[in-house]
Design a protein around this motif. Structure first.
Motif, PDB file in Angstrom:
ATOM      1  N   LYS A 125      -2.396   6.938   7.427  1.00  0.00           N
ATOM      2  CA  LYS A 125      -1.702   8.155   7.875  1.00  0.00           C
ATOM      3  C   LYS A 125      -0.319   8.259   7.258  1.00  0.00           C
ATOM      4  CE  LYS A 125      -4.119   8.476  12.322  1.00  0.00           C
ATOM      5  NZ  LYS A 125      -3.993   8.276  13.796  1.00  0.00           N
ATOM      6  N   ASP A 126       0.399   7.141   7.203  1.00  0.00           N
ATOM      7  CA  ASP A 126       1.736   7.146   6.604  1.00  0.00           C
ATOM      8  C   ASP A 126       1.669   7.580   5.135  1.00  0.00           C
ATOM      9  OD1 ASP A 126       2.949   6.341   8.932  1.00  0.00           O
ATOM     10  OD2 ASP A 126       3.109   4.225   8.360  1.00  0.00           O
ATOM     11  N   ILE A 127       0.667   7.078   4.437  1.00  0.00           N
ATOM     12  CA  ILE A 127       0.519   7.430   3.026  1.00  0.00           C
ATOM     13  C   ILE A 127       0.177   8.909   2.865  1.00  0.00           C
ATOM     14  CG2 ILE A 127      -0.977   7.087   1.004  1.00  0.00           C
ATOM     15  CD1 ILE A 127      -1.117   4.107   1.811  1.00  0.00           C
ATOM     16  N   ARG A 128      -0.739   9.402   3.679  1.00  0.00           N
ATOM     17  CA  ARG A 128      -1.168  10.804   3.577  1.00  0.00           C
ATOM     18  C   ARG A 128      -0.038  11.766   3.950  1.00  0.00           C
ATOM     19  NH1 ARG A 128      -6.578  11.511   2.721  1.00  0.00           N
ATOM     20  NH2 ARG A 128      -7.902   9.658   2.956  1.00  0.00           N
ATOM     21  N   LYS A 129       0.806  11.376   4.903  1.00  0.00           N
ATOM     22  CA  LYS A 129       1.938  12.222   5.299  1.00  0.00           C
ATOM     23  C   LYS A 129       2.877  12.478   4.130  1.00  0.00           C
ATOM     24  CE  LYS A 129       2.266  11.137  10.255  1.00  0.00           C
ATOM     25  NZ  LYS A 129       3.068  10.426  11.286  1.00  0.00           N
TER      26      LYS A 129
ATOM     27  N   ILE B  34      -7.340   0.613   1.421  1.00  0.00           N
ATOM     28  CA  ILE B  34      -6.747  -0.271   2.421  1.00  0.00           C
ATOM     29  C   ILE B  34      -7.869  -1.097   3.038  1.00  0.00           C
ATOM     30  CG2 ILE B  34      -5.476  -0.365   4.609  1.00  0.00           C
ATOM     31  CD1 ILE B  34      -4.442   2.505   3.829  1.00  0.00           C
ATOM     32  N   ASN B  35      -7.950  -2.348   2.634  1.00  0.00           N
ATOM     33  CA  ASN B  35      -8.946  -3.231   3.230  1.00  0.00           C
ATOM     34  C   ASN B  35      -8.365  -3.921   4.463  1.00  0.00           C
ATOM     35  OD1 ASN B  35      -9.494  -6.554   2.949  1.00  0.00           O
ATOM     36  ND2 ASN B  35     -11.272  -5.281   3.425  1.00  0.00           N
ATOM     37  N   TYR B  36      -9.173  -4.035   5.495  1.00  0.00           N
ATOM     38  CA  TYR B  36      -8.761  -4.750   6.712  1.00  0.00           C
ATOM     39  C   TYR B  36      -9.962  -5.494   7.270  1.00  0.00           C
ATOM     40  CZ  TYR B  36     -11.194  -1.145   9.388  1.00  0.00           C
ATOM     41  OH  TYR B  36     -12.164  -0.321   9.904  1.00  0.00           O
TER      42      TYR B  36
ATOM     43  N   ALA C  72       0.829  -1.211   0.000  1.00  0.00           N
ATOM     44  CA  ALA C  72       0.000   0.000   0.000  1.00  0.00           C
ATOM     45  C   ALA C  72       0.859   1.256   0.000  1.00  0.00           C
ATOM     46  CB  ALA C  72      -0.932  -0.010   1.215  1.00  0.00           C
ATOM     47  N   LYS C  73       1.870   1.271   0.848  1.00  0.00           N
ATOM     48  CA  LYS C  73       2.740   2.447   0.941  1.00  0.00           C
ATOM     49  C   LYS C  73       3.540   2.651  -0.343  1.00  0.00           C
ATOM     50  CE  LYS C  73       3.180   1.813   5.941  1.00  0.00           C
ATOM     51  NZ  LYS C  73       4.101   1.453   7.055  1.00  0.00           N
ATOM     52  N   LEU C  74       4.004   1.555  -0.934  1.00  0.00           N
ATOM     53  CA  LEU C  74       4.826   1.664  -2.134  1.00  0.00           C
ATOM     54  C   LEU C  74       4.016   2.138  -3.333  1.00  0.00           C
ATOM     55  CD1 LEU C  74       7.610   1.192  -3.426  1.00  0.00           C
ATOM     56  CD2 LEU C  74       6.883  -1.164  -3.905  1.00  0.00           C
ATOM     57  N   VAL C  75       2.840   1.549  -3.551  1.00  0.00           N
ATOM     58  CA  VAL C  75       2.066   1.944  -4.732  1.00  0.00           C
ATOM     59  C   VAL C  75       1.521   3.361  -4.591  1.00  0.00           C
ATOM     60  CG1 VAL C  75       1.488  -0.437  -5.332  1.00  0.00           C
ATOM     61  CG2 VAL C  75      -0.093   0.881  -3.913  1.00  0.00           C
ATOM     62  N   ALA C  76       1.297   3.800  -3.354  1.00  0.00           N
ATOM     63  CA  ALA C  76       0.855   5.180  -3.148  1.00  0.00           C
ATOM     64  C   ALA C  76       1.907   6.159  -3.637  1.00  0.00           C
ATOM     65  CB  ALA C  76       0.541   5.420  -1.678  1.00  0.00           C
ATOM     66  N   GLU C  77       3.174   5.821  -3.421  1.00  0.00           N
ATOM     67  CA  GLU C  77       4.269   6.679  -3.885  1.00  0.00           C
ATOM     68  C   GLU C  77       4.319   6.746  -5.408  1.00  0.00           C
ATOM     69  OE1 GLU C  77       7.847   5.202  -2.140  1.00  0.00           O
ATOM     70  OE2 GLU C  77       7.245   5.700  -0.086  1.00  0.00           O
TER      71      GLU C  77
ATOM     72  N   ALA D 230      -5.340   7.726   0.360  1.00  0.00           N
ATOM     73  CA  ALA D 230      -5.687   6.384   0.821  1.00  0.00           C
ATOM     74  C   ALA D 230      -6.981   6.435   1.619  1.00  0.00           C
ATOM     75  CB  ALA D 230      -4.566   5.804   1.682  1.00  0.00           C
ATOM     76  N   HIS D 231      -7.716   5.342   1.568  1.00  0.00           N
ATOM     77  CA  HIS D 231      -8.961   5.215   2.314  1.00  0.00           C
ATOM     78  C   HIS D 231      -9.031   3.816   2.911  1.00  0.00           C
ATOM     79  CE1 HIS D 231     -10.361   8.868   0.295  1.00  0.00           C
ATOM     80  NE2 HIS D 231      -9.999   8.311  -0.850  1.00  0.00           N
ATOM     81  N   CYS D 232      -9.435   3.713   4.164  1.00  0.00           N
ATOM     82  CA  CYS D 232      -9.607   2.424   4.824  1.00  0.00           C
ATOM     83  C   CYS D 232     -11.057   1.965   4.698  1.00  0.00           C
ATOM     84  CB  CYS D 232      -9.248   2.512   6.308  1.00  0.00           C
ATOM     85  SG  CYS D 232      -7.522   2.874   6.640  1.00  0.00           S
ATOM     86  N   ILE D 233     -11.249   0.713   4.339  1.00  0.00           N
ATOM     87  CA  ILE D 233     -12.588   0.134   4.291  1.00  0.00           C
ATOM     88  C   ILE D 233     -12.542  -1.256   4.910  1.00  0.00           C
ATOM     89  CG2 ILE D 233     -14.543  -0.572   2.878  1.00  0.00           C
ATOM     90  CD1 ILE D 233     -13.734   1.435   0.798  1.00  0.00           C
ATOM     91  N   GLN D 234     -13.360  -1.466   5.929  1.00  0.00           N
ATOM     92  CA  GLN D 234     -13.406  -2.750   6.610  1.00  0.00           C
ATOM     93  C   GLN D 234     -14.260  -3.738   5.838  1.00  0.00           C
ATOM     94  OE1 GLN D 234     -16.092  -4.444   8.255  1.00  0.00           O
ATOM     95  NE2 GLN D 234     -14.709  -6.074   8.916  1.00  0.00           N
ATOM     96  N   ALA D 235     -13.788  -4.965   5.737  1.00  0.00           N
ATOM     97  CA  ALA D 235     -14.579  -6.057   5.174  1.00  0.00           C
ATOM     98  C   ALA D 235     -13.846  -7.357   5.436  1.00  0.00           C
ATOM     99  CB  ALA D 235     -14.795  -5.880   3.675  1.00  0.00           C
ATOM    100  N   ASP D 236     -14.598  -8.387   5.775  1.00  0.00           N
ATOM    101  CA  ASP D 236     -14.057  -9.740   5.923  1.00  0.00           C
ATOM    102  C   ASP D 236     -14.257 -10.444   4.591  1.00  0.00           C
ATOM    103  OD1 ASP D 236     -13.458 -12.363   6.472  1.00  0.00           O
ATOM    104  OD2 ASP D 236     -14.692 -12.497   8.285  1.00  0.00           O
ATOM    105  N   ILE D 237     -13.177 -10.640   3.843  1.00  0.00           N
ATOM    106  CA  ILE D 237     -13.329 -11.173   2.488  1.00  0.00           C
ATOM    107  C   ILE D 237     -13.755 -12.634   2.467  1.00  0.00           C
ATOM    108  CG2 ILE D 237     -11.686  -9.513   1.528  1.00  0.00           C
ATOM    109  CD1 ILE D 237      -9.849 -12.135   1.183  1.00  0.00           C
ATOM    110  N   SER D 238     -13.754 -13.297   3.618  1.00  0.00           N
ATOM    111  CA  SER D 238     -14.242 -14.677   3.656  1.00  0.00           C
ATOM    112  C   SER D 238     -15.763 -14.732   3.572  1.00  0.00           C
ATOM    113  CB  SER D 238     -13.765 -15.377   4.935  1.00  0.00           C
ATOM    114  OG  SER D 238     -14.449 -14.895   6.075  1.00  0.00           O
ATOM    115  N   GLN D 239     -16.414 -13.572   3.674  1.00  0.00           N
ATOM    116  CA  GLN D 239     -17.875 -13.472   3.624  1.00  0.00           C
ATOM    117  C   GLN D 239     -18.302 -12.845   2.293  1.00  0.00           C
ATOM    118  OE1 GLN D 239     -19.559 -14.922   6.198  1.00  0.00           O
ATOM    119  NE2 GLN D 239     -17.461 -15.434   6.836  1.00  0.00           N
ATOM    120  N   PRO D 240     -18.937 -13.617   1.415  1.00  0.00           N
ATOM    121  CA  PRO D 240     -19.273 -13.112   0.073  1.00  0.00           C
ATOM    122  C   PRO D 240     -20.038 -11.799   0.067  1.00  0.00           C
ATOM    123  CG  PRO D 240     -19.625 -15.473   0.171  1.00  0.00           C
ATOM    124  CD  PRO D 240     -19.303 -15.038   1.571  1.00  0.00           C
ATOM    125  N   LYS D 241     -21.024 -11.642   0.946  1.00  0.00           N
ATOM    126  CA  LYS D 241     -21.796 -10.402   0.962  1.00  0.00           C
ATOM    127  C   LYS D 241     -20.909  -9.203   1.299  1.00  0.00           C
ATOM    128  CE  LYS D 241     -25.921  -8.146   2.796  1.00  0.00           C
ATOM    129  NZ  LYS D 241     -25.201  -6.866   3.007  1.00  0.00           N
TER     130      LYS D 241
END
Length: 249
Positions: free
Chosen positions: A46-50, A32-34, A20-25, A55-66
């Motif tokens: 924050k590191d990317i924005r500095k 950023i999915n978590y 994430a940090k490298l491609v932002a550069e 960058a934007h954080c979006i929560q999702a459990d990818i093991s859940q199709p919905k």
């Protein structure tokens, strides 16, 4: 020119965070999915924005199709269609001989490592495919050299999940090449990430790294460089391929 949008699953730590940090550069808008660690994901943001990135954080459990479907809808609403996807999210369980493991453990590992990756690729197709009104794109799946060596007495079920990713990457890449989508995989070896601690041996890389031809374990940033090349135009003639980042193993 609009900035390209990249989704990186499992980007709150390890290889995903380094990528994430490298491609932002390099000018990507980074999603950023978590799954659970919001603080770590926000730290990456924050590191990317500095450094002037987006960058934007979006929560999702990818093991859940919905949740995967909802993740892509949120990205579309917030930023637009992605042009790159890195499937970095992955899990393993505590080191064990395979004969001592239970089916519930296998199912959990495959649900994230295999089915989660497949769901994300299916949704990404809708964003990227020329036949769907997209402009093409790139996908990088995180496999592992465990897919080749099998991880006996430690992580046979995890290795099997990564073997499935290898097969899926090849087949999916050949299906979608005509739709302007390139699909490749990176197979890391012994890399210094928290995953080893999650598997029960935090110093596993220290133990095994000196046995490799390069005599050391690798860093997440070294894997990120391979991923960056694959999502960039520099790899424009590469699809259905694999890059091994394993110190010579």
């Amino acid at each position: 020119m609009n900035q390209p949008i990249i989704l990186i699953t499992g980007a709150s730590q390890g290889i995903g965070a380094a990528t994430a940090k490298l491609v932002a550069e390099e000018g990507f808008i980074v999603i950023i999915n978590y799954r659970t660690n919001a603080k770590a994901a926000l730290d990456v943001e924050k590191d990317i924005r500095k450094k002037g990135g987006i960058a934007h954080c979006i929560q999702a459990d990818i093991s859940q199709p919905k949740q995967v479907v909802d993740l892509f809808k949120k990205i579309q609403t917030k930023c637009g269609a992605i042009s790159a996807l890195v499937n970095s999210a992955g899990i393993l369980s505590t080191q064990s001989r395979f004969i001592d493991t239970e089916p519930e453990r296998w199912k959990k590992i495959f649900q994230t490592n295999v089915f989660g990756t497949m769901h994300c690729c299916q949704e990404a197709f809708k964003h990227m495919a020329i036949s769907q009104g997209g402009s093409g794109g790139t996908i990088v799946n995180l496999s592992s050299l465990a897919s080749i060596y099998g991880s006996p007495n430690e992580y046979v079920d995890y290795a099997a999940s990564k073997g499935a990713i290898d097969s899926f990457t090849k087949g999916f890449a050949l299906e979608v090449a005509g739709d302007g989508i390139r699909v490749n995989a990176v197979r890391p070896g012994l890399i210094y990430t928290k995953m080893h601690a999650e598997g029960g041996e935090a110093r596993r890389v220290d133990r095994l790294g000196p046995n490799l031809p390069l005599k050391r374990g690798g860093q997440p940033e070294e894997v990120a460089q391979a991923i960056l090349w694959l999502v960039s135009d520099k790899s424009s003639y590469t699809t259905a391929g694999f890059i091994d980042v394993g110190g010579g193993r």
